[in-house]
Design a protein around this motif. Structure first.
Motif, PDB file in Angstrom:
ATOM      1  N   GLY A   1      -8.816   8.971 -82.903  1.00  0.00           N
ATOM      2  CA  GLY A   1      -8.486   8.766 -84.169  1.00  0.00           C
ATOM      3  C   GLY A   1      -9.703   9.027 -85.316  1.00  0.00           C
ATOM      4  N   LYS A   2     -10.886   9.024 -84.816  1.00  0.00           N
ATOM      5  CA  LYS A   2     -11.925   9.404 -85.578  1.00  0.00           C
ATOM      6  C   LYS A   2     -11.800  10.854 -85.891  1.00  0.00           C
ATOM      7  CE  LYS A   2     -15.215   5.766 -85.594  1.00  0.00           C
ATOM      8  NZ  LYS A   2     -15.510   4.962 -84.679  1.00  0.00           N
ATOM      9  N   LYS A   3     -11.372  11.657 -85.055  1.00  0.00           N
ATOM     10  CA  LYS A   3     -11.247  13.177 -85.177  1.00  0.00           C
ATOM     11  C   LYS A   3     -10.244  13.450 -86.118  1.00  0.00           C
ATOM     12  CE  LYS A   3     -12.401  14.200 -80.441  1.00  0.00           C
ATOM     13  NZ  LYS A   3     -11.949  14.053 -79.011  1.00  0.00           N
ATOM     14  N   GLY A   4      -9.343  12.565 -86.253  1.00  0.00           N
ATOM     15  CA  GLY A   4      -8.221  12.831 -87.068  1.00  0.00           C
ATOM     16  C   GLY A   4      -7.526  14.137 -87.014  1.00  0.00           C
TER      17      GLY A   4
ATOM     18  N   ARG B   1      -4.769  16.032 -85.458  1.00  0.00           N
ATOM     19  CA  ARG B   1      -3.149  15.669 -85.026  1.00  0.00           C
ATOM     20  C   ARG B   1      -2.894  16.929 -84.174  1.00  0.00           C
ATOM     21  NH1 ARG B   1      -3.061  10.473 -84.542  1.00  0.00           N
ATOM     22  NH2 ARG B   1      -3.858   9.636 -86.777  1.00  0.00           N
TER      23      ARG B   1
ATOM     24  N   PRO C   1       3.223   6.269 -81.521  1.00  0.00           N
ATOM     25  CA  PRO C   1       1.957   7.205 -81.552  1.00  0.00           C
ATOM     26  C   PRO C   1       0.801   6.394 -81.007  1.00  0.00           C
ATOM     27  CG  PRO C   1       2.429   5.723 -83.654  1.00  0.00           C
ATOM     28  CD  PRO C   1       3.661   5.469 -82.551  1.00  0.00           C
TER      29      PRO C   1
ATOM     30  N   ARG D   1       1.181   8.120 -77.600  1.00  0.00           N
ATOM     31  CA  ARG D   1       0.972   9.395 -77.514  1.00  0.00           C
ATOM     32  C   ARG D   1      -0.766   9.725 -77.481  1.00  0.00           C
ATOM     33  NH1 ARG D   1       4.182  10.727 -81.879  1.00  0.00           N
ATOM     34  NH2 ARG D   1       2.946  10.692 -83.588  1.00  0.00           N
ATOM     35  N   LEU D   2      -1.354   8.821 -78.221  1.00  0.00           N
ATOM     36  CA  LEU D   2      -2.831   9.021 -78.031  1.00  0.00           C
ATOM     37  C   LEU D   2      -3.459   8.721 -76.695  1.00  0.00           C
ATOM     38  CD1 LEU D   2      -4.190   7.411 -81.403  1.00  0.00           C
ATOM     39  CD2 LEU D   2      -4.579   9.852 -80.492  1.00  0.00           C
TER      40      LEU D   2
END
Lengths: 340, 349
Positions: free
Chosen positions: B16-19, B21, B329, B332-333
């Motif tokens: 998430g931190k990388k943001g 997608r 999602p 997905r992560l």
């Protein structure tokens, strides 16, 4: 009520009465309550759990679902009755005129859509002329207003990737996207820890001033009331027992319930060894409300008449009313005034 | 176990931190490729277990298989190391034949071999299975959603009664009743399979789908009702979204998550259903072929069919897993971050 300033009244709730049909009978959640919110004013709705604060606010936006039944009353927004509107008519008011922020930010976002898509969708639903890019730009601006540092990146996140404090800011931003005239804040800080609470309240206060927006702030925390409310309505067992300016409520509270509530606020200077104070007894059973005052079973000053008849609403000062027999006696004859 | 949970949630946060997608999407593609490649060892393991079981059956034809095919690469290898004629060399020969010659073995020298026998049958079974699954989703999901939106009213009661009734009926009962009413009494459709007539597929598909429709509709209804109770639905309404988009966009996507995750199991169930239905309606499919092989104890055919069925099931499971990641999602992560861990767990389960 304020007869002198009827013109700038934004929201006028009159004799709103809501109950729930349950297996054990009718549960009276809100009993003919009346209050008004003026333009640009912050009205606090205070009371213990189960006193009907949330139910009364949900009914303003028509968000109550069965088994809740609205038995009567009117909710006038800018003079128009918005109680019992169809879903479609209500959708035209929600978000644009009145919007709402909720108690638990963690569960108030759709987990399978990004924050950004939920924000732009809000703009697009309320403003048919906006393009997608405009909607996104407006969302980012709004996120900046609630002190979010990296709004562009945050737009691509999902709600479960953010903390409660962040989400509550996002929720505030989302509620204010379409510049509503009235914001209903339903215990927006209850689920957050204390340091975050302070930040959220500062943001709400700032934005409320900036946008000159009225606010109905629901809480059970008197500290917050003192911080941001102009006027306060105290609810108990589905009734409003006292109404007045924040000063009235803090410095000359008239109803025993209000007085006790104030005493229950923990103080910094009490020794840690002392147990926290609480109001004796249990809140009265909302499925079986008696004839008398809703607080009579727990009131230290209750008399026979309190159990037999509902107390009248007594005006104590301009804009300050209380529903209590003690005050009624006081108004009719100067006898039996308790020293409280 | 707890350590694994902790690590995967950390991984989610990192992702998430990388943001980023597109990065996630790439990783998901890699995950899918890895999952597909993992079919190979999984199939080998399953083959080995089944081969062992069948090999040691009394009078097994597997045990009688020669290790020499008469002049291919494996033969020269076997001669060069002077391989003994035992269980393991026969297993190696069996696998080699499948890979190199697409030959699942023959019980009698005169038989044409499994592949030429069943290529056409696979088509029939797949057609029944896919139309069955399609009909299940296309009818079951809207039915469940409709019932959920009409909760407690007459329409909901009707749907509930029908779905409970249908899920209580085994496919062979349904098949008999349908055949008697529609084919015999009303003579609308042929009773048995006629290869040239596409109408012959209607009743088998309906029979397969009915049970699936019932369970999917019930699942969709209960999950939709649960989603509609969630605070975020009220929050979405409070933002002024039209009711249509609250229900069809937000509630529907969330309600589909449990339905899709149950799809893998449902497909296996429907595949079993096709066996019965193929036999009843005389559709020349894999199921009826396999039942026939069982009755004549043709071990090569049994093992070959089992492998093909397993491959079909694995593909279906992969598709439903990918769909699951598509709606959810969070999953997905996890696909992007922890492929190795998930795979090991799935291979075990």
């Amino acid at each position: 009520m304020d007869k002198d300033s009827m013109s700038d009244i934004l929201l006028d709730v009159r004799e709103l009465d809501v109950s729930f049909d349950t297996h054990t009978g009718k549960l009276h959640a809100v009993n003919k309550i009346s209050y008004a919110v003026r333009e640009g004013e912050v009205m606090g709705l205070v009371g213990e759990s189960g006193s009907g604060k949330t139910v009364s606010s949900y009914s303003i936006l028509g968000l109550l679902k069965p088994p809740a039944v609205i038995n009567g009353g009117r909710v006038l927004y800018k003079g128009r009755d918005i109680l019992g509107l169809s879903n479609k008519e209500a959708a035209a008011i929600r978000g644009r005129e009145i919007s709402m922020i909720f108690q638990n930010p963690m569960s108030c976002f759709d987990p399978v859509f990004t924050i950004g898509s939920q924000m732009t969708e809000t703009v697009l639903a309320n403003d048919k002329t906006a393009s997608k890019a405009e909607a996104a730009a407006r969302s980012i601006d709004m996120l900046r207003e609630v002190s979010i540092r990296n709004p562009g990146q945050l737009m691509r996140r999902y709600s479960y990737e953010l903390s409660g404090g962040m989400l509550q800011r996002v929720m505030i931003a989302m509620a204010l996207l379409c510049k509503p005239k009235l914001l209903i804040a339903d215990e927006p800080t209850t689920a957050l820890d204390v340091t975050i609470q302070a930040a959220i309240i500062q943001i709400l206060k700032k934005l409320q001033k900036q946008h000159n927006m009225a606010m109905l702030y629901i809480t059970h925390n008197f500290g917050i009331v003192a911080e941001i409310c102009d006027r306060v309505s105290v609810m108990c067992g589905g009734y409003i027992v006292e109404q007045g300016s924040t000063d009235d409520i803090f410095y000359s509270s008239a109803h025993p319930y209000t007085q006790l509530l104030m005493k229950m606020v923990p103080r910094m200077d009490t020794p840690l060894s002392e147990p926290l104070p609480y109001i004796e007894g249990l809140p009265s059973d909302p499925t079986a409300l008696g004839e008398g005052c809703v607080f009579c079973t727990r009131c230290p000053y209750s008399r026979d008449i309190c159990r037999e008849k509902k107390p009248p609403e007594v005006s104590l000062a301009p804009g300050h009313t209380a529903s209590c027999w003690l005050r009624a006696d006081n108004a009719s004859a100067e006898s039996g005034r308790p020293s409280v | 176990m707890s350590a694994r949970v902790g690590m995967s949630s950390d991984a989610e946060k990192r992702a998430g931190k990388k943001g980023n997608r597109t990065g996630v999407r790439l990783k998901v593609a890699r995950y899918i490729i890895k999952r597909t490649l993992l079919f190979i060892p999984a199939i080998l393991v399953i083959l080995f277990i089944l081969y062992t079981l069948i090999y040691f059956l009394p009078g097994s034809r597997m045990a009688m298989m020669p290790i020499s095919r008469g002049g291919d690469a494996l033969d020269s290898l076997f001669t060069s190391i002077s391989a003994p004629d035992n269980f393991f060399t026969k297993f190696v020969r069996y696998i080699y034949n499948i890979i190199a010659h697409r030959d699942f073995g023959r019980s009698t020298p005169s038989s044409a071999g499994l592949m030429s026998d069943i290529a056409y049958r696979i088509k029939n079974t797949l057609l029944l299975l896919l139309t069955g699954v399609g009909a299940t989703i296309v009818v079951g999901v809207p039915l469940g959603i409709y019932a959920a939106l009409r909760k407690g009213r007459a329409a909901d009661r009707v749907v509930s009664v029908i779905t409970v009734f249908l899920s209580a009926l085994p496919p062979y009962t349904v098949a008999i009743v349908l055949a008697i009413v529609i084919c015999v009494r009303l003579s609308l459709l042929p009773v048995t399979h006629v290869a040239s007539d596409p109408k012959a597929y209607i009743l088998p598909t309906v029979t397969i789908a009915l049970g699936g429709i019932a369970s999917v509709a019930r699942m969709a209804r209960s999950s939709m009702l649960e989603v509609l109770e969630q605070p975020y639905i009220t929050a979405l309404r409070s933002k002024g979204l039209p009711e249509r988009s609250v229900i069809l966009k937000h509630a529907l996507k969330n309600a589909m998550i449990p339905v899709i995750s149950a799809l893998g199991g449902l497909i296996a169930q429907l595949l079993c259903g096709t066996f019965v239905v193929e036999n009843f309606f005389m559709v020349p499919g894999l199921g009826s072929f396999m039942l026939n092989s069982l009755s004549v104890r043709d071990h090569f055919e049994i093992l070959g069919c089992a492998v093909i069925l397993i491959i079909i099931l694995m593909c279906m499971n992969l598709v439903s897993d990918i769909l699951y990641g598509f709606v959810n999602p969070k999953i997905r992560l996890r696909y992007a971050e922890k492929p190795a861990r998930r795979k090991r767990k799935e291979a075990a389960g």
